[in-house]
Design a protein around this motif. Structure first.
Motif, short mmCIF file in Angstrom:
data_model
loop_
_atom_site.label_atom_id
_atom_site.label_comp_id
_atom_site.label_asym_id
_atom_site.label_seq_id
_atom_site.Cartn_x
_atom_site.Cartn_y
_atom_site.Cartn_z
N VAL A 55 27.99 15.63 61.81
CA VAL A 55 28.15 14.75 60.65
C VAL A 55 29.06 13.57 60.98
N ASN A 56 30.11 13.84 61.73
CA ASN A 56 31.00 12.76 62.16
C ASN A 56 30.26 11.72 62.97
N GLU A 57 29.48 12.21 63.92
CA GLU A 57 28.72 11.32 64.78
C GLU A 57 27.75 10.48 63.93
N LEU A 58 27.13 11.14 62.96
CA LEU A 58 26.19 10.44 62.08
C LEU A 58 26.90 9.37 61.26
N SER A 59 28.07 9.72 60.74
CA SER A 59 28.72 8.80 59.82
C SER A 59 29.22 7.55 60.53
N GLN A 60 29.29 7.60 61.87
CA GLN A 60 29.63 6.36 62.59
C GLN A 60 28.47 5.39 62.59
N GLU A 61 27.26 5.92 62.43
CA GLU A 61 26.07 5.08 62.54
C GLU A 61 25.57 4.65 61.15
N LEU A 62 25.74 5.51 60.17
CA LEU A 62 25.25 5.14 58.83
C LEU A 62 26.10 5.82 57.76
N GLN A 63 25.94 5.32 56.52
CA GLN A 63 26.73 5.87 55.42
C GLN A 63 26.24 7.26 55.07
N ILE A 64 27.16 8.20 54.97
CA ILE A 64 26.79 9.57 54.61
C ILE A 64 27.58 9.95 53.37
N ASP A 65 26.87 10.30 52.29
CA ASP A 65 27.63 10.78 51.13
C ASP A 65 27.65 12.30 51.15
N ASN A 66 28.34 12.87 50.17
CA ASN A 66 28.53 14.32 50.17
C ASN A 66 27.21 15.08 50.12
N LYS A 67 26.27 14.51 49.38
CA LYS A 67 25.01 15.23 49.20
C LYS A 67 24.29 15.37 50.52
N ILE A 68 24.22 14.26 51.27
CA ILE A 68 23.54 14.33 52.56
C ILE A 68 24.28 15.30 53.48
N ALA A 69 25.61 15.18 53.47
CA ALA A 69 26.40 16.07 54.32
C ALA A 69 26.11 17.52 53.98
N ASN A 70 26.08 17.84 52.69
CA ASN A 70 25.79 19.22 52.29
C ASN A 70 24.42 19.68 52.78
N ASN A 71 23.44 18.77 52.66
CA ASN A 71 22.11 19.12 53.16
C ASN A 71 22.14 19.41 54.64
N ILE A 72 22.95 18.61 55.36
CA ILE A 72 23.02 18.82 56.81
C ILE A 72 23.66 20.17 57.12
N TYR A 73 24.73 20.49 56.41
CA TYR A 73 25.37 21.79 56.64
C TYR A 73 24.41 22.94 56.33
N ALA A 74 23.47 22.67 55.43
CA ALA A 74 22.58 23.75 54.99
C ALA A 74 21.39 23.95 55.92
N ILE A 75 21.24 23.08 56.92
CA ILE A 75 20.06 23.18 57.78
C ILE A 75 19.90 24.58 58.41
N PRO A 76 20.97 25.17 58.96
CA PRO A 76 20.77 26.48 59.59
C PRO A 76 20.21 27.51 58.62
N GLU A 77 20.57 27.39 57.34
CA GLU A 77 20.07 28.38 56.36
C GLU A 77 18.64 28.09 55.95
N THR A 78 18.37 26.83 55.59
CA THR A 78 17.04 26.53 55.07
C THR A 78 16.03 26.38 56.21
N GLY A 79 16.49 25.95 57.36
CA GLY A 79 15.56 25.78 58.47
C GLY A 79 14.75 24.50 58.41
N ASP A 80 14.88 23.73 57.28
CA ASP A 80 14.13 22.46 57.19
C ASP A 80 14.88 21.39 57.96
N GLY A 81 14.15 20.61 58.71
CA GLY A 81 14.78 19.48 59.37
C GLY A 81 15.06 18.38 58.36
N ILE A 82 15.90 17.41 58.73
CA ILE A 82 16.19 16.29 57.84
C ILE A 82 15.82 15.00 58.54
N LYS A 83 15.12 14.14 57.80
CA LYS A 83 14.80 12.83 58.36
C LYS A 83 16.02 11.94 58.17
N ILE A 84 16.49 11.33 59.24
CA ILE A 84 17.65 10.45 59.11
C ILE A 84 17.15 9.06 58.73
#
Lengths: 284, 371, 301, 280
Positions: free
Chosen positions: C110-139
């Motif tokens: 998430v840190n690496e991502l936030s250097q490249e683009l704006q990340i709000d809490n919602k996106i961050a939460n979705n990213i943290y949830a990837i291992p559980e949901t298994g869905d990839g996220i389009k950046i």
């Protein structure tokens, strides 16, 4: 003197271009702050929004795009400020695809930066759906059937603000920011008329007289007409201590008024020189 | 009142004549009346209840299991849209204040069939027949060598003068056939006028330049200009690049035509076709180079700009009548006379309508509304 | 003769009459006629564009080859044409990343991502949830070149993420951000169109200066109506006639009320007469075309 | 700020100022902008027409995407062999097994395909007459399509709108003189305006006077439209100037200011050179 007047008639049009450029450009950099006197039409629109009870939810529809942004966007900002100050919660829809970008910009500026409101509680952006008036007809029956998710792809049933909002019947007031089709006319025909929901609108100057009959007949509560209308609304916000300063439209009004005045002056000068010439021709 | 009855009967007769679908008998409580014009529109009647409360109407397609809510009504009849050729049934439900169902009724399954004539467009159909008849009638009359007078139109008289002036000055003639494609009748009209202008330039041996914004218009323009040069006996003067394509884009086209005007300085500019906001840019530039400008268009919003910036403007219908004036072909002249008769009929309808309306007889206006 | 003259006339007649009839016949196949007929037209027009483009290139390149006056500018037209065509069919851009997994250290990703683009809490939460949901996220961020995207991919991979580089599909590249075609649209096409549009403000001024003269009664009426509308609609107009009380008998003389009346009645009447005239003109011309009385556009008198 | 956006801002500003420079006079900047505009926009609309019309609506209907071509009917197996030829021609434009999207196969569009190809026959002089067939289709369609719409909205709807009562009493029994005058103005204006468009009678005597009144109404309508246009146009110019002001900020490298100075200087020098040539 008469010679000078005659020559005015055949003045190189590039001087006119230059003067127009200057009178539009200078007031944008050095504002004069000419007074803006709100007209009845705008005062009516202001009062209509002012009278909405605090607990009613308001639907604001962004039905315009970048090409008419100079005219409509200031209205969007002003109306959102007014609504948020009063404490109304706002649901946003877009009937134009680029309306979504306009809505995002306006919300970022007003809801996030100025008021620091919570998304999903104080306001929600349902985004764009294709179908024009069919979308309006659809939400008169059901929001979930037409907007399953909002513009952030959050399921609508998980949004607190949408609790108890089954259809347009649960909405207290509709405001359409409209630059053509689909827009205010469709909101009147398919939502306001059949359901009796109070509706108001902001439109481009070209559209004003097409929509005006709806205001006269009472189908619309008010109309904000073009950039001057937006400026008057901004002035009303200042007069009523809702927002301290006027916005983009108000700042552009100097340029607009002066440009109109200068064009009328051109017409007057043109006629004076025309008469001077004709008088001379008669003499000989 | 008596009058109204007669009209109603005539109207019902028409409906009977044009109504090919046969209505079926439906349910006890909800009836569906299919005798309306278009197949997919039926009239739903609620019977067995006298008091009108709030009803909710649902629809179900034959093979689906779910009822779809259509609308809420508070009267005993309502128009419902359904799909042709699909078994459908309707359901009506009444509620109490707590949204609890008091009563519900379901109609029988029914289908509708598409009609072969849309009776709701009857008035328009009649109007079209009358218009066609009047125009054809006067064409036939004109063919029998009856002289037809047409009042002079200044703009059309100026055509020859403008081309003549370009010839004297040794400059070219610029023809702009609008910015829209050949699927607009205005463009077709513009191209037809181009035919007459190109005949003049062929006769005077003056250069003709026709920039176009659509490729199909380029092809049609070339056909007509080639034909003009052939019929004037100057095929050697014809060059297919007289009609050339610039771009499909509105303002890019305006910029390109501006460039041509500024650099070639044509002495006569014709703008004949469908125009939008670019009209003022073209007309003002043409004005600044001192060309004689003759505009003609059916684009209502652009007329004021042409009138203020051009020497002559063919307003609306004058523009469409131009080919008759320029050709003096009796068939075309006759059709213009026919159009005049339609106009006379329209005025009579308006005046008669106003009289009826003022005396409170609304049937006359309703009659037009039917169409 | 038959193929060149009569068949076209027959096509005009048959197509015209069928189109017209379809307005009155709600039965198939006529009910769907309008949609398909206009789409056929769009297809024919698209094919014809090849002719137009070839003609444009022919004229511009002949200027270039024969070194006619202003030949240098023709080069700009030809280059602009081919560049846009390349971006439309060959070079696309619009590369983006799909985050498949975040690995052991989601915060670093998430840190690496936030250097490249704006990340709000919602996106961050979705990213943290990837291992559980298994869905990839389009950046959301897209890149013109593949190298830039790969560069960013490598950075994310060192943070432990599993990333895939993708690009927008052909056909979708017209509306997406950061494709070359979109760049042309935003930075070349839009400013040119908007500025040409803005030129109108100048021309409207010079046209009114020249044309709004009290030459005769007609011109005077035009001028008066124009000026009342022009002033009545801005704050200035309200200011000028503010001395007339809003509720008095003479309130109709207030400019903002007068301009509205003019627009709704005398103007509407004039506009209506023109509209009916245009309508009849089009009906008449169309009938003449369908019936073969007017056929010069087929290259035949 | 990425290179793409800063470079984009400079291009935007250059093109904007170049077009505006036309107001001064025809000059090299305008010529460059004009030629770029023509070239770019021709290709732009061509690209849009292909991807939005021909690709989904023609090819998408002739060869919609199928998962497994071997399950198709005999005819369609042969039919998709033709498509394979197109696929071989360009993988980008014609992906394997048909055009993605959700179109149904509709082979009637072969006719449209042929009309399109006939248009291209113009390039081969021997068969160029085939193009007339396509022209004929377009013209016939236009005529049939427009008659109804214009008759309905321009003629019949306007007649309907002009039938207004000249004697109005409201529920309380009061006579509404104001509305009556308004209606009268509308009716008289419409009818006299129509008189102006009478072609087959001479506009003399009473007829001449009536059509004169009609012209006055037409003039009011033109004046009103003109006044309206002024307002909208000025608002757009304000929008454009605001953009230029935005791009004159530091984050865009003072694009507006620098380009403005460069262009004004160049125009002055060019102008100076020209007067020198004339005086020599």
């Amino acid at each position: 003197m008469s010679k000078f007047l005659e020559n005015l008639g055949s003045i190189d049009r590039r001087y006119i271009f230059l003067i127009i450029a200057i009178v539009v450009f200078l007031p944008l950099i050095f504002p004069l702050g000419l007074p803006v006197e709100p007209t009845n039409l705008t005062i009516d629109s202001f009062n209509a929004i002012d009278k909405i009870p605090k607990d009613e939810k308001v639907l604001v529809s962004f039905d315009y795009g970048p090409s008419t942004k100079p005219e409509i966007h200031p209205m969007a900002i002003a109306v959102l400020r007014h609504l948020f100050t009063k404490g109304n919660r706002v649901i946003i829809t877009c009937l134009w695809p680029d309306g979504l970008f306009m809505a995002r910009q306006a919300l970022q500026q007003v809801a996030v930066e100025e008021f620091d409101l919570t998304y999903g509680v104080d306001y929600v952006n349902l985004g764009y759906r294709p179908g024009n008036e069919a979308v309006i007809k659809g939400i008169t029956r059901s929001f979930p059937a037409n907007f399953a998710v909002d513009s952030r792809a959050i399921k609508i049933k998980n949004i607190p603000l949408m609790n108890g909002v089954q259809s347009l019947k649960n909405i207290g007031f509709i405001f359409s920011l409209s630059a053509g089709y689909p827009g205010s006319k469709e909101w009147v025909q398919y939502a306001s008329d059949p359901l009796g929901i109070k509706t108001s609108t902001g439109v481009t100057s070209i559209q004003v007289n097409e929509i005006l009959p709806f205001v006269k007949s009472g189908q619309l509560q008010g109309i904000i007409a073009g950039m001057p209308g937006a400026a008057e609304y901004e002035q009303l916000l200042v007069n009523n201590d809702i927002h301290p300063v006027i916005g983009k439209a108000g700042k552009s009004m100097d340029a607009q008024s002066i440009a109109h005045l200068v064009i009328v002056l051109f017409i007057v000068i043109g006629n004076i020189s025309y008469f001077a010439k004709r008088k001379k021709e008669k003499k000989y | 009142m008596k009058n109204r009855g007669i009209w109603l009967k005539i109207f019902l007769l028409f409906i009977l004549i044009f109504n090919f679908a046969i209505g079926g008998e439906i349910n006890i409580n909800v009836e569906v009346d299919k005798s309306d014009a278009e197949g997919q529109l039926v009239n739903m009647l609620i019977t067995g209840i006298d008091n009108t409360t709030n009803f909710k109407v649902f629809k179900k397609l034959g093979d689906e299991s779910q009822w779809i809510e259509l609308k809420s009504i508070n009267k005993l009849s309502s128009k419902i849209y359904i799909k042709n050729d699909i078994l459908t049934s309707l359901k009506v439900v009444t509620y109490d204040d707590n949204e609890k169902i008091i009563e519900e009724a379901i109609s029988e399954l029914f289908t509708t069939k598409a009609k072969w004539f849309n009776t709701s467009r009857l008035a328009r159909f009649i109007f079209l027949l009358v218009t066609s008849f009047l125009i054809l009638f006067y064409i036939e009359k004109a063919k029998k060598k009856k002289e037809i007078y047409l009042r002079p139109i200044a703009g059309l008289k100026a055509f020859e003068e403008a081309v003549g002036r370009a010839t004297e000055m040794g400059k070219s003639v610029l023809f702009v056939p609008g910015i829209m494609d050949l699927d607009q009748v205005e463009t077709i009209s513009g191209i037809i006028i181009l035919g007459y202008v190109s005949k003049m330039t062929a006769r005077y041996e003056t250069d003709l330049n026709v920039p176009v914004a659509r490729s199909i218009v380029m092809e049609a323009g070339r056909e007509i200009v080639r034909e003009s040069y052939m019929s004037e006996g100057r095929p050697d003067q014809f060059n297919s690049d007289m009609v050339h394509y610039l771009t499909d884009d509105q303002f890019a086209y305006a910029a390109g035509v501006n460039g041509i005007m500024l650099r070639e300085k044509p002495a006569a500019v014709f703008m004949q076709g469908k125009f939008y906001a670019e009209s003022l840019i073209l007309a003002e530039t043409g004005n600044s180079i001192g060309a004689i400008q003759i505009a003609g268009t059916g684009s209502q919003a652009q007329l004021p700009f042409f009138i203020t910036a051009c020497d002559y403007t063919l307003i609306g219908e004058e523009f469409f009548a131009a080919s008759a004036y320029l050709s003096q072909d009796p068939k075309l002249l006759g059709s213009i006379k026919g159009q005049d008769m339609v106009k006379a009929a329209i005025m009579i309808i308006i005046v008669v309508g106003v009289v009826f309306e003022s005396f409170g007889a609304e049937f006359f206006k309703k009659l037009i509304e039917i169409g | 003769m038959f193929l060149k003259r009569y068949i076209p006339l027959a096509i005009v007649f048959v197509v015209g009459v069928t189109m017209l009839a379809s307005w009155f016949i709600p039965h198939s196949p006529f009910d769907a006629f309008e949609i398909h007929a206009t789409q056929w037209f769009d297809i024919i027009a698209s094919f014809a564009m090849i002719l137009g483009a070839l003609n444009l290139l022919k004229i511009q390149s002949s200027k270039l080859i024969h070194r006619k006056r202003d030949w240098q500018y023709s080069l700009a037209a030809i280059l602009g044409f081919f560049l846009t065509l390349t971006f439309g069919f060959i070079l696309k851009g619009g590369h983006f990343l799909v985050l498949k997994d975040v690995g052991n250290n989601p915060t670093a990703v998430v840190n690496e991502l936030s250097q490249e683009l704006q990340i709000d809490n919602k996106i961050a939460n979705n990213i943290y949830a990837i291992p559980e949901t298994g869905d990839g996220i389009k950046i959301k961020k897209q890149y013109y070149t593949q190298n830039k995207a790969i560069e960013f991919k490598n950075r994310l991979e060192t943070a432990g993420a599993v990333v895939e580089v993708k690009e927008v599909v052909w056909g979708g590249h017209l509306q997406q951000n950061n494709t070359y075609f979109a760049w042309i649209f935003k930075n070349v096409f839009t400013p040119l169109s908007a500025t040409m549009f803005a030129l109108l403000a100048f021309f409207v001024a010079s046209a009114s200066y020249r044309a709004f003269k009290v030459r005769n009664l007609e011109a005077t009426i035009l001028l008066v109506a124009g000026i009342i509308i022009m002033i009545g609609r801005v704050p200035l107009g309200v200011f000028i006639t503010n001395w007339i009380p809003r509720t008095s008998f003479f309130s109709f003389l207030r400019l903002e009320i007068l301009q509205e009346w003019i627009y709704q009645y005398p103007n509407a009447a004039g506009a209506r007469a023109i509209m009916i005239g245009i309508g009849l003109g089009i009906v008449g011309t169309s009938l003449r075309v369908i019936l073969g009385i007017e056929k010069s556009f087929l290259g035949e008198k | 700020m990425s290179f793409g956006s800063i470079f984009g801002a400079w291009v935007t500003v250059f093109l904007t100022l170049a077009i505006l420079s036309y107001l001064y006079k025809d000059n090299p900047f305008y010529k460059v902008a004009e030629h770029i505009y023509v070239g770019v926009s021709a290709a732009y609309w061509g690209t849009i027409a292909f991807w939005n019309q021909v690709w989904p609506n023609l090819f998408g209907r002739l060869w919609p995407h199928v998962n497994d071509p071997s399950t198709l009917s005999k005819f369609n197996q042969f039919w998709y062999k033709i498509y394979n030829g197109l696929h071989w021609f360009s993988h980008n434009v014609f992906p394997e097994n048909g055009i993605p999207g959700n179109q149904q196969q509709n082979l009637w569009y072969i006719i449209a395909f042929f009309f399109g190809l006939f248009m291209l026959a113009r390039l081969i002089p021997k068969i160029s007459w085939l193009g007339r067939w396509s022209l004929a289709y377009v013209v016939g369609m236009a005529a049939g399509l427009r008659i109804y719409g214009f008759m309905s909205s321009n003629v019949i709807a306007q007649i309907h709108g002009s039938i207004l009562p000249l004697w109005i009493i409201n529920e309380k029994g009061a006579i509404l003189y104001g509305q009556m005058i308004n209606n009268l103005v509308l009716i008289v204006g419409t009818v006299t305006g129509l008189f102006y468009f009478f072609f087959s009678v001479e506009h003399k005597g009473i007829l001449g006077k009536i059509s004169r009144v009609g012209i006055y109404f037409l003039m009011i309508s033109f004046g009103a439209s003109f006044g309206f246009a002024v307002m909208g146009r000025i608002s757009l110019l304000i929008g454009r100037f605001n953009k230029l002001i935005e791009y004159s900020h530091k984050q865009y490298g003072y694009a507006t200011l620098i380009l403005l100075v460069v262009m004004v200087l160049t125009l002055l020098i060019l102008n100076f050179k020209k007067t020198e040539e004339v005086t020599e």
